[in-house]
Each structure stands twice: as C-alpha cells, then as structure tokens.
Design a protein around this motif. Structure first.
Motif, PDB file in Angstrom:
ATOM      1  N   LEU A 127       0.827  -1.205   0.000  1.00 32.48           N
ATOM      2  CA  LEU A 127       0.000   0.000   0.000  1.00 32.48           C
ATOM      3  C   LEU A 127       0.863   1.258   0.000  1.00 32.48           C
ATOM      4  CD1 LEU A 127      -2.808  -1.067   2.489  1.00 32.48           C
ATOM      5  CD2 LEU A 127      -3.000  -0.774   0.006  1.00 32.48           C
ATOM      6  N   ASN A 128       1.941   1.253   0.761  1.00 29.05           N
ATOM      7  CA  ASN A 128       2.864   2.393   0.757  1.00 29.05           C
ATOM      8  C   ASN A 128       3.426   2.632  -0.629  1.00 29.05           C
ATOM      9  OD1 ASN A 128       2.845   3.435   3.386  1.00 29.05           O
ATOM     10  ND2 ASN A 128       4.202   1.823   4.111  1.00 29.05           N
ATOM     11  N   GLN A 129       3.878   1.571  -1.277  1.00 32.16           N
ATOM     12  CA  GLN A 129       4.458   1.691  -2.618  1.00 32.16           C
ATOM     13  C   GLN A 129       3.428   2.219  -3.612  1.00 32.16           C
ATOM     14  OE1 GLN A 129       5.451  -2.018  -4.459  1.00 32.16           O
ATOM     15  NE2 GLN A 129       5.728  -1.061  -6.443  1.00 32.16           N
ATOM     16  N   LEU A 130       2.244   1.626  -3.624  1.00 30.87           N
ATOM     17  CA  LEU A 130       1.215   2.034  -4.580  1.00 30.87           C
ATOM     18  C   LEU A 130       0.753   3.468  -4.341  1.00 30.87           C
ATOM     19  CD1 LEU A 130      -0.844  -1.270  -4.725  1.00 30.87           C
ATOM     20  CD2 LEU A 130       0.531  -0.288  -6.569  1.00 30.87           C
ATOM     21  N   SER A 131       0.632   3.866  -3.082  1.00 21.81           N
ATOM     22  CA  SER A 131       0.189   5.239  -2.802  1.00 21.81           C
ATOM     23  C   SER A 131       1.282   6.252  -3.137  1.00 21.81           C
ATOM     24  CB  SER A 131      -0.287   5.381  -1.357  1.00 21.81           C
ATOM     25  OG  SER A 131       0.750   5.149  -0.451  1.00 21.81           O
ATOM     26  N   ARG A 132       2.553   5.868  -2.992  1.00 20.94           N
ATOM     27  CA  ARG A 132       3.654   6.756  -3.422  1.00 20.94           C
ATOM     28  C   ARG A 132       3.648   6.911  -4.938  1.00 20.94           C
ATOM     29  NH1 ARG A 132       6.835   4.104   0.432  1.00 20.94           N
ATOM     30  NH2 ARG A 132       7.668   2.750  -1.181  1.00 20.94           N
ATOM     31  N   ASP A 133       3.366   5.812  -5.656  1.00 24.92           N
ATOM     32  CA  ASP A 133       3.344   5.846  -7.117  1.00 24.92           C
ATOM     33  C   ASP A 133       2.118   6.570  -7.668  1.00 24.92           C
ATOM     34  OD1 ASP A 133       5.678   4.375  -7.023  1.00 24.92           O
ATOM     35  OD2 ASP A 133       4.721   2.472  -7.561  1.00 24.92           O
ATOM     36  N   ASN A 134       1.033   6.628  -6.881  1.00 24.28           N
ATOM     37  CA  ASN A 134      -0.239   7.213  -7.324  1.00 24.28           C
ATOM     38  C   ASN A 134      -0.834   8.100  -6.226  1.00 24.28           C
ATOM     39  OD1 ASN A 134      -0.823   5.460  -9.895  1.00 24.28           O
ATOM     40  ND2 ASN A 134      -0.204   4.026  -8.302  1.00 24.28           N
ATOM     41  N   PRO A 135      -0.116   9.147  -5.816  1.00 24.17           N
ATOM     42  CA  PRO A 135      -0.568   9.917  -4.647  1.00 24.17           C
ATOM     43  C   PRO A 135      -1.913  10.626  -4.825  1.00 24.17           C
ATOM     44  CG  PRO A 135       1.232  11.052  -5.754  1.00 24.17           C
ATOM     45  CD  PRO A 135       1.097   9.693  -6.399  1.00 24.17           C
ATOM     46  N   GLN A 136      -2.282  10.941  -6.047  1.00 25.17           N
ATOM     47  CA  GLN A 136      -3.563  11.607  -6.282  1.00 25.17           C
ATOM     48  C   GLN A 136      -4.722  10.617  -6.339  1.00 25.17           C
ATOM     49  OE1 GLN A 136      -3.771  14.924  -6.245  1.00 25.17           O
ATOM     50  NE2 GLN A 136      -1.565  14.918  -5.893  1.00 25.17           N
ATOM     51  N   LYS A 137      -4.413   9.348  -6.515  1.00 25.61           N
ATOM     52  CA  LYS A 137      -5.456   8.346  -6.727  1.00 25.61           C
ATOM     53  C   LYS A 137      -5.676   7.409  -5.544  1.00 25.61           C
ATOM     54  CE  LYS A 137      -6.413   9.368 -10.998  1.00 25.61           C
ATOM     55  NZ  LYS A 137      -7.749   9.794 -11.359  1.00 25.61           N
ATOM     56  N   ILE A 138      -4.633   7.180  -4.748  1.00 30.51           N
ATOM     57  CA  ILE A 138      -4.717   6.178  -3.680  1.00 30.51           C
ATOM     58  C   ILE A 138      -4.399   6.821  -2.338  1.00 30.51           C
ATOM     59  CG2 ILE A 138      -3.781   4.029  -2.761  1.00 30.51           C
ATOM     60  CD1 ILE A 138      -3.039   3.269  -5.643  1.00 30.51           C
ATOM     61  N   LYS A 139      -5.319   6.668  -1.403  1.00 25.93           N
ATOM     62  CA  LYS A 139      -5.100   7.084  -0.017  1.00 25.93           C
ATOM     63  C   LYS A 139      -5.398   5.874   0.857  1.00 25.93           C
ATOM     64  CE  LYS A 139      -4.772  11.453  -1.222  1.00 25.93           C
ATOM     65  NZ  LYS A 139      -3.528  11.778  -1.812  1.00 25.93           N
ATOM     66  N   TRP A 140      -4.600   5.704   1.910  1.00 23.55           N
ATOM     67  CA  TRP A 140      -4.880   4.579   2.795  1.00 23.55           C
ATOM     68  C   TRP A 140      -4.552   4.940   4.229  1.00 23.55           C
ATOM     69  CZ3 TRP A 140      -1.760   1.169   5.706  1.00 23.55           C
ATOM     70  CH2 TRP A 140      -0.387   1.358   5.591  1.00 23.55           C
ATOM     71  N   VAL A 141      -5.228   4.247   5.139  1.00 24.89           N
ATOM     72  CA  VAL A 141      -4.992   4.424   6.569  1.00 24.89           C
ATOM     73  C   VAL A 141      -4.810   3.049   7.200  1.00 24.89           C
ATOM     74  CG1 VAL A 141      -6.276   6.587   6.753  1.00 24.89           C
ATOM     75  CG2 VAL A 141      -7.450   4.417   7.147  1.00 24.89           C
ATOM     76  N   GLN A 142      -4.022   3.029   8.248  1.00 25.20           N
ATOM     77  CA  GLN A 142      -3.842   1.795   9.008  1.00 25.20           C
ATOM     78  C   GLN A 142      -4.790   1.851  10.196  1.00 25.20           C
ATOM     79  OE1 GLN A 142       0.158   1.012  10.249  1.00 25.20           O
ATOM     80  NE2 GLN A 142      -0.462  -0.627  11.613  1.00 25.20           N
ATOM     81  N   GLY A 143      -5.651   0.857  10.303  1.00 20.99           N
ATOM     82  CA  GLY A 143      -6.567   0.803  11.425  1.00 20.99           C
ATOM     83  C   GLY A 143      -5.823   0.546  12.724  1.00 20.99           C
TER      84      GLY A 143
END
Length: 100
Positions: A49-65
């Motif tokens: 998730l870190n890698q994908l959100s770095r590669d697509n910062p405008q498209k992917i946001k994530w939080v750790q519960g």
C-alpha cells in the motif's frame, strides 16, 4: 468523465492486492480514486500500500486501522472517514468562495 470512489478494506492481502489495485486504476472512461483501510495486516500488505500510494498519490489514499475490526466494521469505518473528508473539503471550498 464519471468519478468513482472505490473503498477497500485489506487484511493480509499481499497475494492479489497489487494486481487488484492496478486493475481498478486501469478502468476506462472513469476517474477512479481508491480509499483503503488496512485492518491490521501482518504480511506485506502495508508495504504494498505504501508503494502504490507513493506511485499514485492523487489516486490512492490509505490508513492503518488501530485494531482489527473484521470486514463489516472495517467498511463502516472507511465510510465514516470518507464522509469526514468530504465535509472538510466542502468547508474549505465554502471558505474559499466567500473569502472567509
């Protein structure tokens, strides 16, 4: 173009997660954003998730519960977070419109 928000809850999903997210992002004729809540994974899910959100910062946001809620409660938490984010954006837009 139609805007779509995809909400995902993940838990130890390293095996198919990257393929799933790339497939969602590659949909045609839609503007896709993905909001993800990880439900306490202990595999490589968070790294992916870190890698994908770095590669697509405008498209992917994530939080750790903070704890494992299981699927249904995790999705409810995602919906609360998305609703809060929308309210904050609307508030900022109103302030900008009226110069407040």
């Amino acid at each position: 173009m139609t805007k779509v928000l995809v909400m995902l809850s993940t838990f130890n999903g390293e095996r198919y997660l990257k393929e799933q997210i790339v497939s969602i992002l590659n949909q045609r004729n839609v503007d896709v954003n993905i909001f993800i809540r990880d439900d306490g994974s202990n595999d490589r899910t968070q790294e992916i998730l870190n890698q994908l959100s770095r590669d697509n910062p405008q498209k992917i946001k994530w939080v750790q519960g903070s704890k494992n809620l299981k699927p249904a409660r995790s999705y409810l938490e995602i919906m609360k977070l998305v609703k809060m984010k929308k309210q904050i954006i609307m508030h900022l837009q109103i302030k900008m419109m009226f110069g407040i």
